[in-house]
Design a protein around this motif. Structure first.
Motif, PDB file in Angstrom:
ATOM      1  N   GLU A  71      28.022  61.689   0.462  1.00 28.19           N
ATOM      2  CA  GLU A  71      26.960  62.324  -0.337  1.00 28.19           C
ATOM      3  C   GLU A  71      25.556  61.833  -0.002  1.00 28.19           C
ATOM      4  OE1 GLU A  71      29.468  60.543  -1.390  1.00 28.19           O
ATOM      5  OE2 GLU A  71      28.849  58.931  -2.737  1.00 28.19           O
ATOM      6  N   GLY A  91      26.994  71.600   4.616  1.00 30.06           N
ATOM      7  CA  GLY A  91      26.680  70.702   3.514  1.00 30.06           C
ATOM      8  C   GLY A  91      25.608  71.358   2.661  1.00 30.06           C
ATOM      9  N   ARG A 287      30.497  67.204  -1.994  1.00 29.71           N
ATOM     10  CA  ARG A 287      31.142  66.851  -0.724  1.00 29.71           C
ATOM     11  C   ARG A 287      32.643  66.892  -0.928  1.00 29.71           C
ATOM     12  NH1 ARG A 287      33.405  62.582  -2.745  1.00 29.71           N
ATOM     13  NH2 ARG A 287      32.297  61.499  -4.380  1.00 29.71           N
TER      14      ARG A 287
END
Ligand code: AMP
Ligand code: GLY
Length: 417
Positions: A71, A91, A287
């Motif tokens: 993260e 992401g 994530r």
């Protein structure tokens, strides 16, 4: 195509392993990787927080797709920086990463869009926070607002523990600025489950469910860890629960994304507490989970690169994800002392003696002169598929003792249900 995976855990090993299987991929790099990723990818000595170095590397190597594991770089805006340079990266952007980077932001989002969650109050002033303890029954939960490497959530059984926790976070600043603002929250009882969704242009596509074991000792005793065992799918998920989750949680999150102008592309990991009345959201992560990824990836029958690309293109559909009906279990072998202090550099033996159908994902290992050494608190995830959870867990426990390193520890009750 060339793919770069950022991170160094079992999650990244599982991702690299699956990405390397794709016929469209000519080369996989992992930054910085571990002893396991080295077998399927080329490890690059750059850490996840070194965003400029990662960017230079991706430009120089003409990386076609970068996949972010942890993260911290997401919260620091790695996706925005790669996109500015025209690089494709899987992401969420910096604005959206706040859903994990600030627990207060996440709770406000849940409150605004009426997503079921624990009752809470937020504080930036210690005296008010101490008074606020009286609004909750015990046990209660205190959470630091910012990222704390998974250590920022404390369950308090007495007022004394509550006051001490608030003081350590807000006065002594044991988590630095991450604990300057805190949440006090109602303790929820139930069974925890992880629902990891791919988010394709704001639309949530759930992967299969998983259940993570957070406590270090058998029967859920001892301190919290990053997760020391996991299985998929959860036997608690049925059509009725899935319908409730879709209606009460997923569709409300999608509405929230739209109204908040969150341009969401990537992963949303929803930590759920399945309470007696209904599923409630404990937290959001932006994530993939670890060790959840180690039990999901072996069940995914698709080419993962296609799935990641479709997600980014905004046209992934639920039918695109094909899962084997088999169950998957992983047991994480850890270093003595984890999640507290532990030593690194112990030689690991026996890895080549395991049955062929055991999958090994390295969490924290290093290879030197052909030998494998421990290099983290979580060391190696011993993983197996089976027609039932029992079959998969039996395979693991039949094999795990063939592995040895000084101080090796693992739970004996993973997937024992
Ligand atoms: P979080 O990072 O917010 O998911 O919290 C870490 C862990 O703390 C969770 O996985 C739960 O085991 C526990 N936890 C967090 N919030 C609560 C809550 N409100 N009630 C009970 N347990 C919680
Ligand atoms: N296993 C929980 C997490 O990845 O946060």
């Amino acid at each position: 195509m060339k793919v770069l995976v950022i991170g160094s855990g079992g999650r990244e090993h599982a991702l690299c392993w699956k990405i390397a299987e794709s016929i469209r991929v000519s080369k996989v790099f992992c930054a910085p990787g571990n002893g396991g990723t080295q077998e399927v990818a080329e490890n690059i000595n750059i850490n996840p927080h070194e965003i400029d170095k990662l960017l230079d590397f991706a430009l120089k190597e003409s990386i076609d797709l970068t996949v972010v594991g942890p993260e911290a770089p997401l919260v620091d805006g790695i996706v925005d920086k790669f996109n500015e340079k025209g690089l494709r990266i899987f992401g969420v952007n910096e604005k959206t990463a706040k859903l994990e980077g600030s627990k207060i932001y996440a709770k406000e989002f849940m409150e605004k869009y009426e997503i079921p969650t624990a009752k809470y109050r937020r504080y930036t002033n210690i005296d008010k926070a101490i008074k606020g303890l009286d609004e909750f029954d015990y046990p209660l939960v205190i959470k630091a607002d910012g990222l704390c490497l998974g250590k920022g959530v404390i369950i308090c059984n007495t007022k004394e523990e509550g006051v001490n926790t608030l003081k350590s976070m807000m006065e002594d600043k044991i988590f630095g600025t991450a604990g300057e603002a805190v949440i006090i929250e109602e303790f929820l009882e139930g069974v925890e489950a992880s629902l990891i969704c791919l988010v394709s242009q704001g639309k949530l596509i759930p992967m299969e469910s998983a259940q993570d074991y957070k406590k270090i000792f058998d029967n859920d005793q001892g301190p919290n860890t990053g997760g020391v065992g996991c299985f998929s799918s959860s036997n608690l998920f049925d059509k009725e629960l899935e319908r409730k989750i879709q209606k009460e949680i997923l569709s409300k999150i999608e509405t929230g994304f739209e109204y908040e102008y969150l341009d969401y592309s990537g992963v949303l990991f929803i930590g759920l507490m399945l309470t007696k009345d209904m599923p409630k959201v404990l937290e959001f992560n932006v994530r993939f989970g670890d060790p959840e990824t180690e039990v999901l990836i072996p069940r995914l029958e698709n080419n993962i690169v296609d799935i990641l690309q479709k997600t980014l293109d905004g046209n992934l559909r639920e039918e695109d994800l094909v899962w084997t009906d088999k169950k998957c279990v992983t047991v994480v072998a850890t270093s003595e002392g984890y999640p507290g202090k532990y030593e690194k550099g112990k030689e690991i033996t026996g890895l080549k003696d395991l049955d062929e159908d055991i999958l090994l994902f390295h969490n924290g290992t290093k290879i030197k002169d052909g030998k494998v050494y421990t290099n983290g608190g979580r060391v190696i995830s011993v993983t197996a598929l089976g027609d039932t959870l029992e079959e998969a867990r039996n395979k693991i426990y039949k094999n795990i003792d063939k592995i040895y390193f000084d101080g090796m520890y693992y739970r004996r009750d993973i997937a024992k249900i």
